[in-house]
Design a protein around this motif. Structure first.
Motif, PDB file in Angstrom:
ATOM      1  N   THR A  64     -13.178  -2.855  -6.346  1.00  0.00           N
ATOM      2  CA  THR A  64     -11.965  -3.665  -6.398  1.00  0.00           C
ATOM      3  C   THR A  64     -10.807  -2.678  -6.444  1.00  0.00           C
ATOM      4  N   ILE A  65      -9.938  -2.739  -5.433  1.00  0.00           N
ATOM      5  CA  ILE A  65      -8.837  -1.792  -5.315  1.00  0.00           C
ATOM      6  C   ILE A  65      -7.542  -2.501  -5.703  1.00  0.00           C
ATOM      7  N   VAL A  66      -6.832  -1.930  -6.693  1.00  0.00           N
ATOM      8  CA  VAL A  66      -5.642  -2.584  -7.227  1.00  0.00           C
ATOM      9  C   VAL A  66      -4.451  -1.636  -7.207  1.00  0.00           C
ATOM     10  N   ASN A  67      -3.361  -2.105  -6.629  1.00  0.00           N
ATOM     11  CA  ASN A  67      -2.081  -1.400  -6.657  1.00  0.00           C
ATOM     12  C   ASN A  67      -1.366  -1.873  -7.921  1.00  0.00           C
ATOM     13  N   VAL A  68      -1.120  -0.967  -8.857  1.00  0.00           N
ATOM     14  CA  VAL A  68      -0.493  -1.344 -10.123  1.00  0.00           C
ATOM     15  C   VAL A  68       0.974  -0.923 -10.195  1.00  0.00           C
ATOM     16  N   HIS A  69       1.517  -0.464  -9.074  1.00  0.00           N
ATOM     17  CA  HIS A  69       2.909   0.013  -9.078  1.00  0.00           C
ATOM     18  C   HIS A  69       3.897  -1.150  -9.151  1.00  0.00           C
ATOM     19  N   ILE A  70       4.931  -0.963  -9.969  1.00  0.00           N
ATOM     20  CA  ILE A  70       6.058  -1.898  -9.999  1.00  0.00           C
ATOM     21  C   ILE A  70       7.336  -1.103  -9.873  1.00  0.00           C
ATOM     22  N   PRO A  71       8.292  -1.585  -9.114  1.00  0.00           N
ATOM     23  CA  PRO A  71       8.234  -2.776  -8.279  1.00  0.00           C
ATOM     24  C   PRO A  71       7.411  -2.506  -7.023  1.00  0.00           C
ATOM     25  N   TYR A  72       7.045  -3.566  -6.340  1.00  0.00           N
ATOM     26  CA  TYR A  72       6.231  -3.454  -5.141  1.00  0.00           C
ATOM     27  C   TYR A  72       6.960  -2.613  -4.092  1.00  0.00           C
ATOM     28  N   GLN A  73       6.244  -1.609  -3.549  1.00  0.00           N
ATOM     29  CA  GLN A  73       6.809  -0.735  -2.518  1.00  0.00           C
ATOM     30  C   GLN A  73       5.825  -0.503  -1.390  1.00  0.00           C
ATOM     31  N   GLY A  74       5.011  -1.504  -1.113  1.00  0.00           N
ATOM     32  CA  GLY A  74       3.983  -1.358  -0.101  1.00  0.00           C
ATOM     33  C   GLY A  74       2.636  -1.122  -0.753  1.00  0.00           C
ATOM     34  N   GLU A  75       1.612  -0.991   0.092  1.00  0.00           N
ATOM     35  CA  GLU A  75       0.267  -0.799  -0.438  1.00  0.00           C
ATOM     36  C   GLU A  75      -0.624  -0.137   0.601  1.00  0.00           C
ATOM     37  N   ILE A  76      -1.745   0.313   0.135  1.00  0.00           N
ATOM     38  CA  ILE A  76      -2.763   0.883   1.003  1.00  0.00           C
ATOM     39  C   ILE A  76      -3.557  -0.278   1.589  1.00  0.00           C
ATOM     40  N   GLU A  77      -3.769  -0.239   2.907  1.00  0.00           N
ATOM     41  CA  GLU A  77      -4.530  -1.321   3.547  1.00  0.00           C
ATOM     42  C   GLU A  77      -5.909  -1.418   2.895  1.00  0.00           C
ATOM     43  N   GLY A  78      -6.339  -2.638   2.630  1.00  0.00           N
ATOM     44  CA  GLY A  78      -7.619  -2.849   1.965  1.00  0.00           C
ATOM     45  C   GLY A  78      -7.469  -3.101   0.481  1.00  0.00           C
ATOM     46  N   THR A  79      -6.237  -3.107  -0.008  1.00  0.00           N
ATOM     47  CA  THR A  79      -5.979  -3.377  -1.422  1.00  0.00           C
ATOM     48  C   THR A  79      -6.342  -4.821  -1.725  1.00  0.00           C
ATOM     49  N   ASP A  80      -7.047  -5.038  -2.828  1.00  0.00           N
ATOM     50  CA  ASP A  80      -7.478  -6.381  -3.210  1.00  0.00           C
ATOM     51  C   ASP A  80      -6.432  -7.145  -4.010  1.00  0.00           C
ATOM     52  N   ALA A  81      -5.599  -6.426  -4.777  1.00  0.00           N
ATOM     53  CA  ALA A  81      -4.610  -7.104  -5.624  1.00  0.00           C
ATOM     54  C   ALA A  81      -3.452  -6.172  -5.921  1.00  0.00           C
ATOM     55  N   ASN A  82      -2.305  -6.788  -6.193  1.00  0.00           N
ATOM     56  CA  ASN A  82      -1.111  -6.067  -6.637  1.00  0.00           C
ATOM     57  C   ASN A  82      -0.723  -6.650  -7.995  1.00  0.00           C
ATOM     58  N   ILE A  83      -0.947  -5.869  -9.044  1.00  0.00           N
ATOM     59  CA  ILE A  83      -0.705  -6.346 -10.399  1.00  0.00           C
ATOM     60  C   ILE A  83      -0.006  -5.230 -11.174  1.00  0.00           C
ATOM     61  N   ALA A  84       1.066  -5.570 -11.859  1.00  0.00           N
ATOM     62  CA  ALA A  84       1.832  -4.589 -12.629  1.00  0.00           C
ATOM     63  C   ALA A  84       0.949  -3.853 -13.628  1.00  0.00           C
ATOM     64  N   PHE A  85       1.114  -2.536 -13.702  1.00  0.00           N
ATOM     65  CA  PHE A  85       0.290  -1.699 -14.575  1.00  0.00           C
ATOM     66  C   PHE A  85       0.361  -2.129 -16.032  1.00  0.00           C
ATOM     67  N   ASN A  86       1.477  -2.692 -16.452  1.00  0.00           N
ATOM     68  CA  ASN A  86       1.649  -3.042 -17.861  1.00  0.00           C
ATOM     69  C   ASN A  86       1.324  -4.507 -18.156  1.00  0.00           C
ATOM     70  N   ASP A  87       0.808  -5.237 -17.181  1.00  0.00           N
ATOM     71  CA  ASP A  87       0.376  -6.619 -17.398  1.00  0.00           C
ATOM     72  C   ASP A  87      -1.146  -6.631 -17.487  1.00  0.00           C
ATOM     73  N   ILE A  88      -1.651  -6.112 -18.591  1.00  0.00           N
ATOM     74  CA  ILE A  88      -3.096  -5.936 -18.759  1.00  0.00           C
ATOM     75  C   ILE A  88      -3.827  -7.275 -18.733  1.00  0.00           C
ATOM     76  N   GLU A  89      -3.203  -8.313 -19.258  1.00  0.00           N
ATOM     77  CA  GLU A  89      -3.850  -9.632 -19.237  1.00  0.00           C
ATOM     78  C   GLU A  89      -4.092 -10.095 -17.803  1.00  0.00           C
ATOM     79  N   ALA A  90      -3.077 -10.009 -16.948  1.00  0.00           N
ATOM     80  CA  ALA A  90      -3.241 -10.405 -15.546  1.00  0.00           C
ATOM     81  C   ALA A  90      -4.242  -9.492 -14.851  1.00  0.00           C
ATOM     82  N   LEU A  91      -4.218  -8.213 -15.177  1.00  0.00           N
ATOM     83  CA  LEU A  91      -5.133  -7.261 -14.557  1.00  0.00           C
ATOM     84  C   LEU A  91      -6.580  -7.600 -14.907  1.00  0.00           C
ATOM     85  N   THR A  92      -6.857  -7.825 -16.175  1.00  0.00           N
ATOM     86  CA  THR A  92      -8.234  -8.116 -16.581  1.00  0.00           C
ATOM     87  C   THR A  92      -8.711  -9.462 -16.038  1.00  0.00           C
TER      88      THR A  92
END
Length: 148
Positions: A64-92
């Protein structure tokens, strides 16, 4: 004037080093589920850009590949989710079980390193951080996509 320049240069170096992720192969983080006197150390691992590129190109569904960068500035193709690094509840909530392989990245590696440490503390066992993140991805000649 010369002293002020040296102080400014020292301040800039300290700032840069504070924002630069470490390049440890794995970083120990204490596990919260241990009894006193029987401490164990859980770790997260680092993954190189080439290793991530292989996973993405093989369309390896095991990761499971997750981009945790905020604010959103693009992503690597194949990324499964974009979730803020400090939103651990949403991440889990978005992650599979605690033993599934999870790859985290951000723009430089700092935010993903913090999120990796937090997940390990919560008992996740196969957490991978990508030092250098999207900057290293682009420096390797690969491009980002914008899905938003």
């Amino acid at each position: 004037m010369r002293i002020a320049g040296m102080v400014l240069a020292a301040g800039i170096m300290i700032f840069i080093s504070a924002c630069t992720p470490t390049n440890n192969e794995s970083t120990p983080t204490a596990s919260p589920d241990t009894e006193p006197g029987t401490e164990t150390t859980a770790t997260y691992h680092t993954m190189s850009i080439d290793e991530l590129a292989n996973i993405v190109s093989d369309d390896d569904q095991a990761y499971t590949i997750v981009n945790v960068h905020i604010p959103y500035q693009g992503e690597i193709e194949g990324t499964d989710a974009n979730i803020a690094f400090n939103d651990i509840e949403a991440l889990t909530e978005a992650l599979p079980d605690k033993n599934a392989p999870i790859v985290l990245y951000c723009s430089s590696g700092n935010m993903s390193e913090q999120a990796a440490q937090d997940l390990v503390k919560l008992g996740y066992t196969q957490v991978y951080d990508v030092p250098g993140g999207m900057y290293a991805w682009q420096s390797s000649g690969r491009s980002l996509v914008n899905s938003q």
